[in-house]
Design an enzyme around this catalytic site. Structure first.
Site, PDB file in Angstrom:
ATOM      1  CB  CYS A   1      -0.955   0.005   1.192  1.00  0.00           C
ATOM      2  SG  CYS A   1      -0.173  -0.386   2.780  1.00  0.00           S
ATOM      3  CE1 TYR A   2       2.934   2.024   5.860  1.00  0.00           C
ATOM      4  CE2 TYR A   2       2.083   4.147   5.155  1.00  0.00           C
ATOM      5  CZ  TYR A   2       2.304   3.224   6.152  1.00  0.00           C
ATOM      6  OH  TYR A   2       1.899   3.477   7.446  1.00  0.00           O
TER       7      TYR A   2
END
Lengths: 346, 346, 346, 346
Positions: free
Chosen positions: A150-151
Site C-alpha cells: 500500500c505505501y
C-alpha cells in the site's frame, strides 16, 4: 464469466476483494478459501454480505482449485506461500498474490528485509510487480503478479513522473507516509486496539519499514540508477487511507506549471490517477472506497524542493482494487471493470 | 495568590488555560473577559466547569484590568491586539499573548506572512519569544511574552540540540507535522465539521504556513546563521496532539548513542522534555492533556540522516500549558506549578 | 500523607487511579502491584507518567502490604479476589475493590449472574456498596467498599430521586445505556480492535448484562420494593463516557418544574452531581476526565413518562474517581480532595 | 436508460444518490441541479467524482426539467418545495422527495411539528409514504413519493411485524435511537464541528423530535389504532449509521423462537431486511454503505418485553438508497437495481 478463487478471503484486503468482485460485470466468485472459517458461510463471518454472498468458506485443495478457477487471488501471511503458489502456478493458474513474496526481483533483498527465507525464489523471474501505471505491458503477459504494498503504491505513483524525467535529485527523496489502521490487518493485538489507537498518532519502524526496498527497487528502475530513500510510516486514528507526503530537491528550476505538465503527460491516459490543478491538494476521503489515486503538487521555491501529496485507499488501490485492476489486465478485460464506481466520501 | 485575567477565554486554548489555572497552587482566576459571552457564566458556555468555576464573563476594560490582575493572558484573533495590549502594557501589566503578534523580532517578516500590518510594532523590542527551553533567562525578565505557536514548539524542541551543536546541515531540514483539529480553534466552518474531518487526512498550506518564519527565526538564532526549512502541516482526525517528524542530513557520522547524548545533555535539567531511549518512539497520547514534550530519535545510516519525532499536546505545551509555564517563570514561581499532573492518556 | 497501594494498576481504571492520586493533596502512591509488569517502571508501561511517577511495579505480598499502605485499591479480574482481599482485610487494611465482587448483598445473585462461585462470601456482610450519594454514612464506617460498576453509577444517580420519592412506576423502568470502549478494559481481542469498533455501534448482552442485578439491588432498597428493570448496554466509538437514557412512567402528573425540584433537593448538597436546568441536556464531554455526573430531565407529557439522561466518565465517576471519593470518605478526608479539578472537555 | 435529475445534489444525501445512481444499470444522471454551485462541475465540489462524473451543476428550470428527466429526486430544505414540486408534478414528472414535506397524510400534523405552513398541501392526497416494505403497491402507482426519514425507517422496519400481528401493547413503545453525524447534513455550525462532536455523545430534542409523528402515523396504520410513542434521538461520534433500540411490552407470552417466526414471515420476501438468528445482534457497520436493514431480536422474559435493535445506514436505507429503491418500484425496474452491491464494512 471469469471464475475467481480467493485464498485468505477473511482479512480486510480479502473482504474488499469480495466487495469489488461482487460488482464486477465479468467475474464471479466461485471459491472462498479460508483456513480459519472452513465450513462457515462468508456472510456469517462478515454480516454485511448477508443476502448478497452467502457461499461457504472452504479448505484449500491445490489439486482441485486450478480447475475451478480462472484466476486466483492469494492473501496469505508473508512467507507462507511456498505450499500454495508453486503448485497452483505449475498447474497453470493465473495468480495475483497480495503478499510481499513476489514483488521483489532479488530474493536476497526480500530475505534481508523480511528476515525469512524466500518461500519460492524459483518463481521470481516469472513474477511481475503489479503496478499497472508502470508495468502494464508486462502484467498483461504475466501469470503471476506480486500485488504492490500500500505505501509503495502511493509513493511510486507520487514520484514516478518526476523520477522518470530526471527532474529531481534521487538522493534527496524523503517519504513521510500516514496510514489508517486497517493497514495492520484484521488484528487482535493490544497495539491495534481501539483505546490504544483512537485519538493517537505515532511514527513506527522509522528507517526500517519493509516497504522501503520495494519502493527503492521500482524507483531505481525508473531512474536507471540506485535510489536510496528515507521512508517513515505513521499510524493515524482512522480506518482507511494513506497519504504520502514526498519531498525531493529539484535539479533545475521548475515552475508549478512545468511540474503539472510533467505529471499531466505521464498520467494523461491513466484512468485511476488524477493530478490536482492549481495547487489544490487531495484528502484521503476523496479516494475512500475507490481505486483512484489523487495527487497534489507544490513547488517550494524557497527551498528548491517539490512536495508531492499522494492519496489512496490502502485497502483498494493499495491492495484489493489494484489486484482487480491487475486481473483485468491479465485476462484482457476492460481495465476499469468492477472499479468504475465512485468511492463513498462520507 | 497571583490574580489572573484571561482575555478571550472562550476559545479552546482559553478554556485549557482555565483548566490548568484551576489546579495552580499559587494562582487564581479573577477576570474572564470574553466579548462573545459578556454576562454569561463561563460554566454556561462550558458545562464541564459547572460547580468548579462559575464566574461571569466580562467585557474588556483596559483601565480597570491592570489593577485587578497580576498577570493577563491574551488569546485574541491575530492582529487585533493593538487596542488591547499596548494600553495594558503601558499600565504595567505582565502579559502573555497567545497570538502570533509578539513572537517575531522583525515586524516585516510578520507582515509578509500574516498579510496584515503589525498591530503594535513598538512593543516588539520588549517582547520575548516564550519558549522556556531556549529563552528562560529572557522570559524571567520580560513583562510581555509572545507565546509560541503549536507547530513551532514541537519543531523547535525537536531540533534545538542538533542545530545548537552543529550536527546537521541546516539547509536540509524538512518538517512534516501532523495536528489534531483543535489546532484550528473553536471553528464553525464546513472545513472543520465532523463529517468533513472524521476518517480523513490531508496536507494544507504546503510551503506557505505562517509558522514557517517563526521556526526559521528561532533556528537561525540557534545556528547563528540563516536557516530556511520546508514545513508541511497536515490535519488529522483527532482532537488534540501534534507529531512533528523532522528530517535532517548529518554533517558527520553520528551513532544513535551519540545523538541520544547530545539530546540528553541539552535537555537534562528540563522538567518537560523527555528523550526516549533505545530507539523507542513517542505517540501523542503520551502527552495528551500534559505540558510535556516527548521526543524519539533515529539515525538512518543508509541515508546519513537523522529522523526526530516530537510529540506535544497542541493545546497544552503548544499553547495554554506553555503560557502557564511562562507565567511561572515571569512571576518567579516554581516552573512546574500547576503543570505537574499526568495527562490523561486514554 | 495517606500511603496508597494499587493492586492491578495497569488496566485503564488503575491508571486513572494513578492519575487522580498524583494530584491528591493528602495521598501518595507507595505501592504499585502488577502481576504483568513486575520489575518494570510504571512509566515504561505508561509513558505519560515519565518524569511524573517512575516507581517500579511490584509483586503482591499480602504479608507486607498492610504495613506499607493505609489504603489499598484492588482492580483485579472478577472473582479472583479470594486470595487477595480476605488476607488483607483480616490484616486490618482499608480496601476499595473495583471489581463486582463486593457490590452484592446476596452471594446467590452474584453467582447467578457472574456464573462463578463468590470468591469471599464471608466478607459480604462487611462490604458496603460504594455509591456515596446513596450510602455515605455506611461508607464512612466501612473498611471494605465494593466500588460500583460504571453503568450502575450513571443509572442509579439518574434514577434515585424519582424512585425515592415514589414518583414513578418502578415496573416501567427502561435503561438504554451507551458506553465508550474503555469500559471493556485494556483488551486485545478482535472485538475491541480499532477497525472493528471505529465508525460502528451496537447493542450487546441485551437483557443479560451483569450490571442489571446491581442496579436492581440498589433501586429495590430505594423503593423499598423489588424492582426489575430492562437494561441495554451499547458500544460507542469513543474512548470515555457513559450516557444512560432512562425511561419511566409517572404515577401522577408532574411538571418539569416539579421534577427539577425533586432532583434539585435530592442532590442539593452533592458536590459531584449537577442537574441541568430548563430542559437542557448533558453531553459526555462535559464530564470527560472528571468525577462529576451531569443529569438532564424531560417530562414527556404525551406519554406520561420522564426521560432522564445521565452522563459520567466511565473511568472516573464510573471507576477510579468514585474510588478516590470513597477513600476520602473512609479516611475522613475532604470528600472532593484530588477530584476538584475540571475535566478536559476537548 | 432512465434519465435522472437530482435537485439539491450537493448535500450528503444528494451525493449518495449520485454514488448509487452511477452504479445503476438502468439509469443515468442527466441533470444535477444545485443552487449553491451553479456552473461548477460536481467533481469540483466533490473530488471523489473526478474522472467518474464531471457534469456541471445547473440552475433549476422547472419548465425544461420535465422534458429532460424521467424521474426527479428532490433534496431541498424542509418546507421550500412549494416553488419546485407542484410545477414539476403538474408537468407530469415522477418525483421522489427526500424532505419531510410529502410524508404526512395530515397537513395539520406537519404544521404542528415543523412549525411552518405546509408548502403544497394540495399534493398530499397523491403523495405516498415511500417505505416499500409497507407500501410497495401504492408506491408502484404513485408519481410523488415522500421518502421517509432516517430514524423512522429504522424504527418502522424494526416494529412493523410486532405491531401488525398485535403482539405488543402499542402504548408501551419506547424508541431510543442513535445516529451518526451525517444525519445533520452538510452543516457548518459549531454544534456539528469536529471538536464538539468527536469523543462525545448526547441526547437531543427529547420528546420533541419531528420524526415522532411520522413514526406514529405509520404505526397507527399498522395497528389500526392511534399509537403514541416515546422517541429519543442521540448524536454519536461517527459519520454514518443509525441504531434504533426499541422496547415494547408483550401482550401475551412469546418465546424468542415465536418472535423470530413473526419477523421471518413478515420479511421473508424482502430483499433488504434481514433478521438475525439465535439472539445475535447487528452492528451498524454491517449495513454501512448499503441499502440493507439488519434487525436483532431479544425477548426479555424477566420484564415481559421485547427489545428490537434495528440498524441502517442513515444516508442509504435512511435516504438515498431507499429513494433509489422507490424509483425502481415506481418505474417498474428490478427493485434491487443499483442496490445489490455489498456495503463497505471497514
Amino acid at each position: 464469466m471469469i471464475r475467481v478463487g480467493i485464498i485468505g478471503a477473511t482479512g480486510y484486503a480479502g473482504i474488499e476483494l469480495v466487495r469489488l468482485l461482487c460488482g464486477h460485470p465479468d467475474a464471479t466468485i466461485t471459491q472462498i478459501i479460508s483456513q480459519s472459517f472452513v465450513g462457515k458461510k462468508i456472510s456469517d463471518v462478515y454480516p454485511h454480505l448477508k443476502g448478497i454472498l452467502d457461499i461457504e468458506c472452504r479448505e484449500l485443495n491445490t489439486d482441485e482449485l486450478p480447475a475451478q478457477c480462472d484466476v486466483v487471488f492469494t492473501s496469505l501471511p508473508q512467507g507462507t506461500s511456498s505450499e500454495v503458489i508453486p503448485p497452483l502456478y505449475s498447474a497453470g493458474c493465473t495468480i495475483i498474490d497480495l503478499s510481499a513474496d513476489f514483488r521483489f526481483h532479488d530474493a536476497a533483498v526480500y530475505e534481508q528485509w523480511y528476515k525469512m527465507p524466500h518461500p519460492a525464489p524459483q518463481l521470481l523471474p516469472d513474477a511481475i510487480y503489479g503496478l499497472p501505471e508502470l508495468h502494464r505491458t508486462d502484467i498483461a503477459k504475466a501469470r503471476l503478479v506480486g500485488n504492490p504494498g500500500c505505501y509503495p503504491t502511493a509513493t511510486l505513483l507520487g514520484l514516478a513522473p518526476a523520477v522518470k524525467v530526471g527532474a529531481i535529485d534521487t538522493n534527496s527523496i524523503i517519504v513521510d507516509a500516514k496510514s489508517g489502521v486497517s493497514g495492520a490487518g484484521r488484528a487482535s493485538s493490544l497495539e491495534y486496539s481501539f483505546c490504544e489507537c483512537d485519538e493517537d498518532m505515532k511514527a513506527y519502524k522509522v528507517a526500517q519499514h519493509r516497504h522501503t526496498p520495494e519502493i527503492e527497487q521500482e524507483l531505481s528502475i525508473l531512474a536507471q540508477n540506485d535510489v536510496v530513500i528515507s521512508f517513515t510510516p505513521h499510524l493515524i486514528p482512522m480506518k482507511r487511507g494513506i497519504l504520502a507526503t514526498i519531498y525531493a530537491t529539484l535539479k533545475n528550476d521548475l515552475s508549478l506549471e512545468g511540474l503539472l505538465n510533467i505529471y499531466g503527460n505521464f498520467y494523461k491516459d491513466e484512468p485511476f490517477v488524477h493530478i490536482y490543478e492549481n495547487g489544490t491538494l487531495p484528502s484521503t476521503k476523496a479516494v475512500a472506497g475507490s481505486n483512484h489515486c489523487h495527487i497534489g503538487l507544490t513547488v517550494d521555491q524557497r527551498t528548491h524542493r517539490i512536495i508531492i501529496t499522494s492519496a489512496i485507499d490502502n485497502l483498494v488501490k493499495g491492495a484489493a482494487g489494484q489486484a482487480v485492476q491487475n486481473m483485468n489486465i491479465m485476462l484482457n478485460l476492460s481495465e476499469t471493470a468492477g472499479l468504475a464506481l465512485p468511492g463513498y466520501y462520507i
